[in-house]
Design a protein around this motif. Structure first.
Motif, PDB file in Angstrom:
ATOM      1  N   ALA A 234       0.838  -1.210   0.000  1.00 31.84           N
ATOM      2  CA  ALA A 234       0.000   0.000   0.000  1.00 31.84           C
ATOM      3  C   ALA A 234       0.871   1.257   0.000  1.00 31.84           C
ATOM      4  CB  ALA A 234      -0.940  -0.008   1.194  1.00 31.84           C
ATOM      5  N   ASP A 235       1.954   1.264   0.798  1.00 30.35           N
ATOM      6  CA  ASP A 235       2.887   2.399   0.801  1.00 30.35           C
ATOM      7  C   ASP A 235       3.506   2.589  -0.581  1.00 30.35           C
ATOM      8  OD1 ASP A 235       2.570   2.651   3.595  1.00 30.35           O
ATOM      9  OD2 ASP A 235       4.345   1.418   4.009  1.00 30.35           O
ATOM     10  N   TYR A 236       3.924   1.490  -1.174  1.00 28.25           N
ATOM     11  CA  TYR A 236       4.571   1.499  -2.484  1.00 28.25           C
ATOM     12  C   TYR A 236       3.633   2.112  -3.533  1.00 28.25           C
ATOM     13  CZ  TYR A 236       7.473  -0.780  -6.182  1.00 28.25           C
ATOM     14  OH  TYR A 236       8.271  -1.065  -7.253  1.00 28.25           O
ATOM     15  N   LEU A 237       2.379   1.661  -3.560  1.00 30.79           N
ATOM     16  CA  LEU A 237       1.397   2.196  -4.508  1.00 30.79           C
ATOM     17  C   LEU A 237       1.159   3.682  -4.247  1.00 30.79           C
ATOM     18  CD1 LEU A 237      -0.663   1.803  -6.792  1.00 30.79           C
ATOM     19  CD2 LEU A 237      -2.318   1.099  -5.040  1.00 30.79           C
ATOM     20  N   ARG A 238       1.015   4.076  -2.983  1.00 31.91           N
ATOM     21  CA  ARG A 238       0.805   5.481  -2.638  1.00 31.91           C
ATOM     22  C   ARG A 238       1.961   6.345  -3.135  1.00 31.91           C
ATOM     23  NH1 ARG A 238       1.754   5.585   2.721  1.00 31.91           N
ATOM     24  NH2 ARG A 238       3.853   6.131   2.094  1.00 31.91           N
ATOM     25  N   ASP A 239       3.204   5.892  -2.914  1.00 26.63           N
ATOM     26  CA  ASP A 239       4.375   6.656  -3.350  1.00 26.63           C
ATOM     27  C   ASP A 239       4.459   6.747  -4.872  1.00 26.63           C
ATOM     28  OD1 ASP A 239       5.021   7.043  -0.717  1.00 26.63           O
ATOM     29  OD2 ASP A 239       6.764   5.712  -0.712  1.00 26.63           O
ATOM     30  N   VAL A 240       4.146   5.655  -5.567  1.00 27.82           N
ATOM     31  CA  VAL A 240       4.169   5.665  -7.032  1.00 27.82           C
ATOM     32  C   VAL A 240       3.141   6.663  -7.564  1.00 27.82           C
ATOM     33  CG1 VAL A 240       3.598   4.298  -9.088  1.00 27.82           C
ATOM     34  CG2 VAL A 240       5.128   3.361  -7.346  1.00 27.82           C
ATOM     35  N   ARG A 241       1.949   6.645  -7.003  1.00 33.37           N
ATOM     36  CA  ARG A 241       0.910   7.588  -7.444  1.00 33.37           C
ATOM     37  C   ARG A 241       1.300   9.028  -7.129  1.00 33.37           C
ATOM     38  NH1 ARG A 241      -4.454   4.022  -5.950  1.00 33.37           N
ATOM     39  NH2 ARG A 241      -4.514   2.917  -7.935  1.00 33.37           N
ATOM     40  N   SER A 242       1.920   9.240  -5.987  1.00 32.03           N
ATOM     41  CA  SER A 242       2.353  10.581  -5.604  1.00 32.03           C
ATOM     42  C   SER A 242       3.393  11.123  -6.581  1.00 32.03           C
ATOM     43  CB  SER A 242       2.927  10.539  -4.172  1.00 32.03           C
ATOM     44  OG  SER A 242       3.411  11.796  -3.802  1.00 32.03           O
ATOM     45  N   VAL A 243       4.359  10.294  -6.951  1.00 28.36           N
ATOM     46  CA  VAL A 243       5.386  10.713  -7.908  1.00 28.36           C
ATOM     47  C   VAL A 243       4.771  10.945  -9.283  1.00 28.36           C
ATOM     48  CG1 VAL A 243       7.458   9.926  -9.128  1.00 28.36           C
ATOM     49  CG2 VAL A 243       7.304   9.661  -6.668  1.00 28.36           C
ATOM     50  N   ALA A 244       3.834  10.085  -9.691  1.00 25.26           N
ATOM     51  CA  ALA A 244       3.171  10.265 -10.983  1.00 25.26           C
ATOM     52  C   ALA A 244       2.442  11.606 -11.023  1.00 25.26           C
ATOM     53  CB  ALA A 244       2.203   9.112 -11.240  1.00 25.26           C
ATOM     54  N   LYS A 245       1.742  11.940  -9.943  1.00 22.99           N
ATOM     55  CA  LYS A 245       1.039  13.228  -9.884  1.00 22.99           C
ATOM     56  C   LYS A 245       2.031  14.385  -9.937  1.00 22.99           C
ATOM     57  CE  LYS A 245      -2.936  11.475  -7.354  1.00 22.99           C
ATOM     58  NZ  LYS A 245      -3.680  11.494  -6.086  1.00 22.99           N
ATOM     59  N   ALA A 246       3.182  14.233  -9.283  1.00 26.34           N
ATOM     60  CA  ALA A 246       4.200  15.288  -9.317  1.00 26.34           C
ATOM     61  C   ALA A 246       4.726  15.487 -10.736  1.00 26.34           C
ATOM     62  CB  ALA A 246       5.344  14.949  -8.361  1.00 26.34           C
ATOM     63  N   PHE A 247       4.978  14.400 -11.457  1.00 27.43           N
ATOM     64  CA  PHE A 247       5.440  14.512 -12.852  1.00 27.43           C
ATOM     65  C   PHE A 247       4.388  15.186 -13.727  1.00 27.43           C
ATOM     66  CE2 PHE A 247       8.510  10.794 -12.164  1.00 27.43           C
ATOM     67  CZ  PHE A 247       9.603  11.644 -12.083  1.00 27.43           C
ATOM     68  N   ILE A 248       3.122  14.843 -13.520  1.00 29.80           N
ATOM     69  CA  ILE A 248       2.056  15.499 -14.274  1.00 29.80           C
ATOM     70  C   ILE A 248       2.038  16.987 -13.944  1.00 29.80           C
ATOM     71  CG2 ILE A 248      -0.462  15.674 -14.522  1.00 29.80           C
ATOM     72  CD1 ILE A 248      -0.512  12.573 -14.108  1.00 29.80           C
ATOM     73  N   GLY A 249       2.218  17.306 -12.664  1.00 27.57           N
ATOM     74  CA  GLY A 249       2.265  18.704 -12.237  1.00 27.57           C
ATOM     75  C   GLY A 249       3.430  19.470 -12.843  1.00 27.57           C
ATOM     76  N   LEU A 250       4.510  18.760 -13.154  1.00 28.31           N
ATOM     77  CA  LEU A 250       5.670  19.385 -13.797  1.00 28.31           C
ATOM     78  C   LEU A 250       5.485  19.522 -15.309  1.00 28.31           C
ATOM     79  CD1 LEU A 250       8.549  17.617 -11.851  1.00 28.31           C
ATOM     80  CD2 LEU A 250       7.910  20.045 -11.733  1.00 28.31           C
ATOM     81  N   GLY A 251       4.370  19.011 -15.821  1.00 26.07           N
ATOM     82  CA  GLY A 251       4.079  19.169 -17.240  1.00 26.07           C
ATOM     83  C   GLY A 251       4.372  17.963 -18.107  1.00 26.07           C
ATOM     84  N   MET A 252       4.695  16.827 -17.508  1.00 28.09           N
ATOM     85  CA  MET A 252       4.939  15.637 -18.321  1.00 28.09           C
ATOM     86  C   MET A 252       3.662  15.209 -19.011  1.00 28.09           C
ATOM     87  SD  MET A 252       7.719  13.253 -16.485  1.00 28.09           S
ATOM     88  CE  MET A 252       7.863  12.380 -18.023  1.00 28.09           C
TER      89      MET A 252
END
Length: 168
Positions: free
Chosen positions: A134-152
């Protein structure tokens, strides 16, 4: 009660005689694992177990927004029936749903200091830093959202060069 299935045995999950050795099945006929462990690599004679690349219109793409559908055999290990197409995030989400509280990643931190050139023994496992599924999935989703926020954009990629670490 589990019994070990031998080559040629049949049960509810393995209706055809098995080529597998060591598949655990209960006395009620339900397998502990739906996929058996083969005693050798499969070498089927039927062409249906291979992907027919002659029917593929395009074998590669050079544009970042291209979509390549999975290539599947009609039957066997490379077929939709035995190995359905999926994504890494779908597999991670399934693992988190099924085993959310269990350890997925462990790392020895803090690493004990080397004293007088002698490497100390490893810390006990319960002292290691642990990520559950669950931690692993949460962290992966958090990083994905950050990349989207950076314009990826979809199909863009990130490459991390570094030592093997859960953060990567």
């Amino acid at each position: 009660q589990l019994s070990v299935k031998r080559a040629g045995d049949v049960c509810a999950h393995h209706p055809r005689p098995s080529r597998a050795m060591g598949v655990a099945c209960s006395s009620e006929g339900a397998c502990a694992s739906k996929v058996g462990v083969l005693d050798r690599a499969p070498s089927p004679a039927a062409r249906e177990t291979y992907v027919d690349y002659t029917k593929v219109d395009k074998k590669h793409f050079c544009t970042p927004d291209a979509e390549m559908p999975p290539r599947l055999a009609l039957e066997g290990p490379a077929s939709d029936g035995q190995t359905p197409p999926t994504t890494l995030i779908a597999l991670l989400a399934a693992a988190a749903a099924k085993q959310g509280g269990k350890a997925a990643l462990l790392v020895e931190r803090p690493v004990p200091d080397i004293a007088d050139g002698v490497v100390p023994p490893a810390l006990p496992r319960e002292a290691w830093t642990t990520w559950t599924w669950a931690d692993y999935l949460r962290d992966v989703r958090s990083v994905a959202k950050a990349f989207i926020g950076l314009g990826m954009q979809p199909f863009q990629s990130v490459n991390c060069w570094g030592f093997n670490s859960p953060e990567w």
